[in-house]
Design a protein around this motif. Structure first.
Motif, PDB file in Angstrom:
ATOM      1  N   HIS A   1      -8.717  26.316  -3.545  1.00 56.32           N
ATOM      2  CA  HIS A   1      -7.259  26.236  -3.574  1.00 56.32           C
ATOM      3  C   HIS A   1      -6.812  25.597  -4.885  1.00 56.32           C
ATOM      4  O   HIS A   1      -7.339  24.552  -5.279  1.00 56.32           O
ATOM      5  CB  HIS A   1      -6.757  25.412  -2.389  1.00 56.32           C
ATOM      6  CG  HIS A   1      -7.329  25.856  -1.076  1.00 56.32           C
ATOM      7  ND1 HIS A   1      -6.781  26.873  -0.322  1.00 56.32           N
ATOM      8  CD2 HIS A   1      -8.439  25.433  -0.400  1.00 56.32           C
ATOM      9  CE1 HIS A   1      -7.514  27.055   0.770  1.00 56.32           C
ATOM     10  NE2 HIS A   1      -8.520  26.194   0.747  1.00 56.32           N
ATOM     11  N   ASN A   2      -5.820  26.211  -5.523  1.00 56.01           N
ATOM     12  CA  ASN A   2      -5.359  25.776  -6.844  1.00 56.01           C
ATOM     13  C   ASN A   2      -4.210  24.773  -6.735  1.00 56.01           C
ATOM     14  O   ASN A   2      -3.095  25.021  -7.183  1.00 56.01           O
ATOM     15  CB  ASN A   2      -4.949  26.998  -7.670  1.00 56.01           C
ATOM     16  CG  ASN A   2      -4.621  26.683  -9.109  1.00 56.01           C
ATOM     17  OD1 ASN A   2      -3.896  27.435  -9.756  1.00 56.01           O
ATOM     18  ND2 ASN A   2      -5.129  25.587  -9.636  1.00 56.01           N
ATOM     19  N   PHE A   3      -4.489  23.637  -6.120  1.00 54.79           N
ATOM     20  CA  PHE A   3      -3.512  22.541  -6.086  1.00 54.79           C
ATOM     21  C   PHE A   3      -4.245  21.226  -5.848  1.00 54.79           C
ATOM     22  O   PHE A   3      -5.413  21.211  -5.449  1.00 54.79           O
ATOM     23  CB  PHE A   3      -2.427  22.760  -5.029  1.00 54.79           C
ATOM     24  CG  PHE A   3      -2.909  23.117  -3.655  1.00 54.79           C
ATOM     25  CD1 PHE A   3      -3.353  22.139  -2.767  1.00 54.79           C
ATOM     26  CD2 PHE A   3      -2.900  24.434  -3.233  1.00 54.79           C
ATOM     27  CE1 PHE A   3      -3.779  22.464  -1.494  1.00 54.79           C
ATOM     28  CE2 PHE A   3      -3.333  24.779  -1.952  1.00 54.79           C
ATOM     29  CZ  PHE A   3      -3.770  23.788  -1.078  1.00 54.79           C
ATOM     30  N   ALA A   4      -3.539  20.145  -6.116  1.00 58.32           N
ATOM     31  CA  ALA A   4      -4.084  18.807  -5.911  1.00 58.32           C
ATOM     32  C   ALA A   4      -3.693  18.302  -4.530  1.00 58.32           C
ATOM     33  O   ALA A   4      -2.858  18.891  -3.840  1.00 58.32           O
ATOM     34  CB  ALA A   4      -3.559  17.857  -6.982  1.00 58.32           C
ATOM     35  N   MET A   5      -4.306  17.190  -4.126  1.00 52.90           N
ATOM     36  CA  MET A   5      -3.904  16.489  -2.912  1.00 52.90           C
ATOM     37  C   MET A   5      -3.315  15.130  -3.295  1.00 52.90           C
ATOM     38  O   MET A   5      -3.821  14.453  -4.207  1.00 52.90           O
ATOM     39  CB  MET A   5      -5.103  16.293  -1.987  1.00 52.90           C
ATOM     40  CG  MET A   5      -5.577  17.558  -1.312  1.00 52.90           C
ATOM     41  SD  MET A   5      -4.316  18.220  -0.190  1.00 52.90           S
ATOM     42  CE  MET A   5      -5.247  19.556   0.574  1.00 52.90           C
ATOM     43  N   GLY A   6      -2.254  14.744  -2.602  1.00 50.92           N
ATOM     44  CA  GLY A   6      -1.617  13.465  -2.871  1.00 50.92           C
ATOM     45  C   GLY A   6      -0.954  12.909  -1.639  1.00 50.92           C
ATOM     46  O   GLY A   6      -1.296  13.294  -0.510  1.00 50.92           O
ATOM     47  N   ASP A   7       0.022  12.015  -1.833  1.00 58.18           N
ATOM     48  CA  ASP A   7       0.690  11.371  -0.704  1.00 58.18           C
ATOM     49  C   ASP A   7       1.946  12.111  -0.267  1.00 58.18           C
ATOM     50  O   ASP A   7       2.531  11.795   0.772  1.00 58.18           O
ATOM     51  CB  ASP A   7       1.022   9.913  -1.027  1.00 58.18           C
ATOM     52  CG  ASP A   7       1.907   9.768  -2.259  1.00 58.18           C
ATOM     53  OD1 ASP A   7       1.988  10.721  -3.058  1.00 58.18           O
ATOM     54  OD2 ASP A   7       2.519   8.701  -2.418  1.00 58.18           O
ATOM     55  N   GLU A   8       2.378  13.100  -1.052  1.00 58.43           N
ATOM     56  CA  GLU A   8       3.525  13.911  -0.657  1.00 58.43           C
ATOM     57  C   GLU A   8       3.470  15.255  -1.367  1.00 58.43           C
ATOM     58  O   GLU A   8       2.847  15.393  -2.420  1.00 58.43           O
ATOM     59  CB  GLU A   8       4.842  13.192  -0.968  1.00 58.43           C
ATOM     60  CG  GLU A   8       5.037  12.841  -2.418  1.00 58.43           C
ATOM     61  CD  GLU A   8       6.327  12.068  -2.663  1.00 58.43           C
ATOM     62  OE1 GLU A   8       6.730  11.970  -3.832  1.00 58.43           O
ATOM     63  OE2 GLU A   8       6.918  11.565  -1.691  1.00 58.43           O
ATOM     64  N   ILE A   9       4.132  16.240  -0.781  1.00 55.17           N
ATOM     65  CA  ILE A   9       4.167  17.587  -1.351  1.00 55.17           C
ATOM     66  C   ILE A   9       5.137  17.620  -2.522  1.00 55.17           C
ATOM     67  O   ILE A   9       6.234  17.064  -2.453  1.00 55.17           O
ATOM     68  CB  ILE A   9       4.580  18.614  -0.278  1.00 55.17           C
ATOM     69  CG1 ILE A   9       3.550  18.646   0.849  1.00 55.17           C
ATOM     70  CG2 ILE A   9       4.741  20.005  -0.887  1.00 55.17           C
ATOM     71  CD1 ILE A   9       3.970  19.493   2.034  1.00 55.17           C
ATOM     72  N   GLY A  10       4.728  18.253  -3.613  1.00 54.23           N
ATOM     73  CA  GLY A  10       5.602  18.344  -4.778  1.00 54.23           C
ATOM     74  C   GLY A  10       4.860  18.811  -5.998  1.00 54.23           C
ATOM     75  O   GLY A  10       3.898  19.588  -5.909  1.00 54.23           O
ATOM     76  N   GLN A  11       5.304  18.351  -7.155  1.00 52.66           N
ATOM     77  CA  GLN A  11       4.677  18.677  -8.426  1.00 52.66           C
ATOM     78  C   GLN A  11       4.475  17.406  -9.239  1.00 52.66           C
ATOM     79  O   GLN A  11       5.133  16.392  -9.007  1.00 52.66           O
ATOM     80  CB  GLN A  11       5.530  19.664  -9.232  1.00 52.66           C
ATOM     81  CG  GLN A  11       5.660  21.039  -8.626  1.00 52.66           C
ATOM     82  CD  GLN A  11       6.468  21.970  -9.513  1.00 52.66           C
ATOM     83  OE1 GLN A  11       7.380  21.555 -10.227  1.00 52.66           O
ATOM     84  NE2 GLN A  11       6.124  23.263  -9.485  1.00 52.66           N
ATOM     85  N   ASN A  12       3.555  17.468 -10.179  1.00 57.66           N
ATOM     86  CA  ASN A  12       3.334  16.356 -11.093  1.00 57.66           C
ATOM     87  C   ASN A  12       2.690  16.910 -12.355  1.00 57.66           C
ATOM     88  O   ASN A  12       2.302  18.084 -12.403  1.00 57.66           O
ATOM     89  CB  ASN A  12       2.444  15.281 -10.464  1.00 57.66           C
ATOM     90  CG  ASN A  12       2.664  13.912 -11.080  1.00 57.66           C
ATOM     91  OD1 ASN A  12       3.178  13.783 -12.199  1.00 57.66           O
ATOM     92  ND2 ASN A  12       2.260  12.870 -10.360  1.00 57.66           N
ATOM     93  N   GLU A  13       2.583  16.069 -13.360  1.00 52.71           N
ATOM     94  CA  GLU A  13       1.919  16.473 -14.587  1.00 52.71           C
ATOM     95  C   GLU A  13       0.542  15.847 -14.643  1.00 52.71           C
ATOM     96  O   GLU A  13       0.347  14.696 -14.249  1.00 52.71           O
ATOM     97  CB  GLU A  13       2.742  16.048 -15.812  1.00 52.71           C
ATOM     98  CG  GLU A  13       4.046  16.816 -15.953  1.00 52.71           C
ATOM     99  CD  GLU A  13       4.783  16.468 -17.237  1.00 52.71           C
ATOM    100  OE1 GLU A  13       4.517  15.380 -17.801  1.00 52.71           O
ATOM    101  OE2 GLU A  13       5.602  17.284 -17.682  1.00 52.71           O
ATOM    102  N   ILE A  14      -0.430  16.610 -15.139  1.00 58.70           N
ATOM    103  CA  ILE A  14      -1.791  16.122 -15.266  1.00 58.70           C
ATOM    104  C   ILE A  14      -2.225  16.226 -16.732  1.00 58.70           C
ATOM    105  O   ILE A  14      -1.885  17.190 -17.420  1.00 58.70           O
ATOM    106  CB  ILE A  14      -2.760  16.908 -14.358  1.00 58.70           C
ATOM    107  CG1 ILE A  14      -4.145  16.234 -14.323  1.00 58.70           C
ATOM    108  CG2 ILE A  14      -2.878  18.358 -14.764  1.00 58.70           C
ATOM    109  CD1 ILE A  14      -5.054  16.779 -13.229  1.00 58.70           C
ATOM    110  N   ASN A  15      -2.916  15.196 -17.183  1.00 58.78           N
ATOM    111  CA  ASN A  15      -3.468  15.196 -18.531  1.00 58.78           C
ATOM    112  C   ASN A  15      -4.785  15.958 -18.522  1.00 58.78           C
ATOM    113  O   ASN A  15      -5.749  15.535 -17.880  1.00 58.78           O
ATOM    114  CB  ASN A  15      -3.702  13.757 -19.006  1.00 58.78           C
ATOM    115  CG  ASN A  15      -2.429  12.945 -19.034  1.00 58.78           C
ATOM    116  OD1 ASN A  15      -1.422  13.369 -19.600  1.00 58.78           O
ATOM    117  ND2 ASN A  15      -2.458  11.771 -18.415  1.00 58.78           N
TER     118      ASN A  15
END
Length: 243
Positions: A89-103
């Motif tokens: 799956h082409n997404f990250a896991m976190g504490d909430e659904i949304g978007q963020n920037e990755i270095n």
């Protein structure tokens, strides 16, 4: 001294009793079998090294790997293509659904949503940890993913591996509704912070313990070359079912 030990030593290796001092992989397979794991969540999969090792060691159950960086995900997708029970799956896991920037770094295993510390820049300056570009990624939560994608969820026995370069506690925060199904946990923790704002390793251990996990193994990954101080460890835990 045993001839095999002498030979191993001469080649730069050491023979150990794996029942007394198991390697990380042997220990993980032992836990998978003991806990009848039938679902592995590989969070921060990179190009699939962890899942490939687990499969090569004999695991035949369901795996879901998550990698947010597009270029790295394509390599992961290729690695998983020949294994019918390995889903990517082409997404990250976190504490909430949304978007963020990755270095995104030259070496993909250093990519992180956090900035590297000065120590990390100095320590890994010759190992391609330079940030090449910033990419916007999608973020899901384990709770949301499991409830939407896994059938007979309440009957599953889950192994959660999370290696997100300083973001692991965010992953756990997004899994609180599902942690009762997680029997085994593997998280990479840093004793010397490699990213700005990442949790102290004692905070990580305390958080895992607060959710009912106990430690079964701590495996050093990297050390300071000068004084041999441990930089990172793989922390292996199981759900404490004994009062």
């Amino acid at each position: 001294m045993n001839l095999f030990k002498v030979l191993a030593k001469s080649l730069g290796y050491e023979l150990v009793n794996r029942n007394k001092n198991p390697s990380l992989m042997f220990h993980l397979i032992d836990l998978i079998e003991r806990n009848e794991i039938d679902l592995i969540l590989d969070v921060g999969a990179n190009v699939g090294q962890f899942s490939k090792s687990i499969i090569d060691a004999g695991y035949k159950g369901e795996i879901h790997s998550f990698e947010p960086v597009k270029e790295t995900f394509e390599k992961l997708n290729t690695a998983a293509a020949e294994h019918k029970n390995w889903h990517v799956h082409n997404f990250a896991m976190g504490d909430e659904i949304g978007q963020n920037e990755i270095n995104v770094t030259q070496s993909s295993d250093f990519s992180s949503m956090l900035e590297p510390t000065q120590y990390a820049k100095d320590r890994y300056k010759n190992e391609k940890n330079k940030i090449e570009y910033v990419e916007t990624i999608e973020i899901n939560t384990i709770d949301s993913f499991l409830s939407s994608n896994i059938s007979n969820l309440e009957k599953r026995s889950i192994f959660l591996k999370t290696d997100t370069q300083g973001f692991d506690l965010k992953v756990i925060a997004g899994a609180v509704k599902s942690l009762n199904l997680v029997r085994c946990l593997l998280s990479e923790v840093s004793l010397i912070p490699l990213y700005e704002g990442m949790p102290h390793y004692l905070e990580s251990l305390q958080t895992f313990e607060s959710h009912g996990f106990i430690t079964t193994g701590l495996y050093p990954i990297t050390r300071n070359k000068i004084n041999l101080a441990v930089i990172e460890m793989d922390c292996v835990m199981i759900k404490n079912t004994i009062s």
